[in-house]
Write an enzyme that holds these catalytic residues in place. Sequence first.
Site, PDB file in Angstrom:
ATOM      1  N   TYR A 150       0.863  -1.184   0.000  1.00 12.43           N
ATOM      2  CA  TYR A 150       0.000   0.000   0.000  1.00 12.43           C
ATOM      3  C   TYR A 150       0.896   1.229   0.000  1.00 12.43           C
ATOM      4  CZ  TYR A 150      -3.175   3.602   1.669  1.00 12.43           C
ATOM      5  OH  TYR A 150      -3.899   4.762   1.782  1.00 12.43           O
ATOM      6  N   LYS A 161       4.648   8.068   9.198  1.00 11.76           N
ATOM      7  CA  LYS A 161       4.100   7.424  10.397  1.00 11.76           C
ATOM      8  C   LYS A 161       4.794   7.815  11.700  1.00 11.76           C
ATOM      9  CE  LYS A 161       1.091   4.349   8.495  1.00 11.76           C
ATOM     10  NZ  LYS A 161      -0.324   4.299   8.750  1.00 11.76           N
ATOM     11  N   ASP A 199       9.425   2.010   0.192  1.00 10.01           N
ATOM     12  CA  ASP A 199       8.389   2.666   0.992  1.00 10.01           C
ATOM     13  C   ASP A 199       8.569   2.191   2.432  1.00 10.01           C
ATOM     14  OD1 ASP A 199       6.137   3.262   2.424  1.00 10.01           O
ATOM     15  OD2 ASP A 199       4.733   2.913   0.785  1.00 10.01           O
TER      16      ASP A 199
END
Length: 691
Positions: free
Chosen positions: A408, A518, A490
């Site tokens: 994702y 994050k 990522d």
Amino acid sequence: MKVHAIIQARCGSTRLPRKVLLKLGARTVLEQVIHQVSFSRSVSKIIVATTTSPDDQPIVDSLAGTKIGIYRGSELDVLERYRECADLFQSDIIVRVTADCPFIDPRLIDLCIEKLISGGYDYFGTITPPSFPDGLDVEVVTREALERAWQSALIPSEREHVTLHIRMHPDRFKIGNYRHDVDLSGIRLTLDEDRDYRALVTLTELAEQRCGKVVHLNDLLDLLRMHPEIQLINGSIVRDEGLSRSLRADGLKNFLDELSRSSMPTIRRSQELFERARAIIPGAAQTFSKGYTQYVQGVCPIYLDHGKGSIVWDVDGNSYVDLVQGLLPNILGYAHQEVNQAVKDQIDAGISFSLPHPLEIELAEDLRRIIPSAEMVRFGKNGSDVTAGAVRLARAYTGREVVACCGYHGWQDWFIGSTARHRGVPEAVRKLTIPFQYNEIESLAKIFTDHPDNVAAVILEPMNFVHPKPGFLEEVKSLAEQHGAVLIFDEICSGWHLGLGGVQKRTGVVPHLSCFGKAMGNGFPIAAVVGRGEIMRLMEEIFFSFTFGGEVASLAAARAVIRVLEREPVTQTMASWGNRVREVVQKNVANQSLEGRVQCLGEPQWWVMKFYDQEGKDSLALRSLFQQEVVKEGVLFLSTHNMNFTFGQSEFVIVERAYQKAFSVLAQAVREDRVEQMLEGSPIQAVFRVR
Ligand SMILES: Cc1ncc(COP(=O)(O)O)c(C=O)c1O
């Protein structure tokens, strides 16, 4: 009118003998109760009603020389003891107080007395249903009502619990209830067990340092907010256990059911807010995975109010060990002191300036030191900003269009067009992003074969819950280089949770560009795209620019997070508790014969529990049932275990107990093939699967 507080007190207690004479600071528990009640403006006399048993002589002795009235009466027929005591002292209105509530609030007592008088009630209290912390409840009753109850109450539990008969007969008594606007009934400030005592001792010490002579509800809530660990000591004890036991013995199951329903954690306010939100906020949330579709409705909270460390409180006052931690950001737990201080210092000096701020350089230099691929650095706010920026850079650098992706990567067109939720993304854009399978190098090779000389970038999470096969990441890199594509890691999730510096640091496979987000700011919005200078320089030619890109409070937060991660054993601590929770899962899976239905994947500091149906397919129903059961026990659960640095023994105990209960429910549901039927609300809905 004589308003008297009658405090019932005994030395005998099955769970904690002589509890009322234990010390809380300089006073005994009983003295502390008397002290609090003495601040009531309406109560003119305080009387301690104990029993005639010699065992209770120490209570009487402890009050020698004080102005406190004393009455000794029946041990088991407490209703009679109260009635006789009220008779003797000629009380008109009686505040019933138990001696195990050292923080009873005199303001609440006065409020209930005032309501009883002005409303002409026989009984006025705060427990039908409870909404105040256990130990702060107040009951006020007239002597006349007490007399009538004494005449007609027949069942032993009605004699033992003074006001039960009255509460069971709203047809015969005029009953009023005062409800707090937030349900605080999950908070425990009463004394039944040793755990309660430990919690109360801590609270007393804090109250002595920070509160005035008398402690009010707001003081207590402030203290609990500042010291959430106190609630972990005794928060799991069931409310009204003694009453439940005697009602059950008397076969009063209906009333018991009602009682337990009313004392179960409610999510009433969450639901009210949800209704308001649905009218104005599409999806009723800002992030898909935080929305109502991801939690069993009717059971799970929908709105949170505040958090500290590993714990969150919902808007109804229920607390949970939060295993989600905001979907990974809070690596140091909620409201981390050092990070918050760095931000506070910064906000006083301004945060969104008209020109760049030196902190941009300082954080960029930190990242260059920490991340192997980072020669140059730019910042974003969300992971999606920086993955989109990296992909645009790769396209600009190679002059190509196709992107091979794995995992994702955010909400923007270039990626989301490749998923099942692609509405609104033009076909032309959708065709350009092609997924490949993790650990299957052939699936990536095929993309290069199908799009010769047109693959701009290979973007993948170098690792999430599955370890790379030996050589996989190296092969990805060499394929990308062989075909002239830019390799982007990522590391939005793996960054910091799988170690400072990300997966590239531990594997030694260094990509051309990489993305972090994050956990970077421990909850403050910050992300970064970093990489080789010759590619990053193209940032000067493409467009990667937004108003809040250099917002300074989050830069300060990110620097503070790095400082803590470099100083403290964060990863090791998270891994060690993560492992212990996993052992709990494994033990329960084995004990309940649920092998094949539940599996743990990932590194101990960031792992996921997978649930499978009979055919071995992902089971949302089983996941929902597990979520439902653990949420009821005070654990906020999605399925990922996003460990944080503050998770410790207290949290572990709560999770262990919750998991044990949930696994036994799961086993029963699987055995009886009733998983769906045992769900108490609508199950979790699928978003889309990319992992
Ligand atoms: C691996 C990965 N990349 C990118 C993103 C997108 O980040 P954000 O939601 O902050 O835009 C996420 C978010 O969950 C993610 O897990």
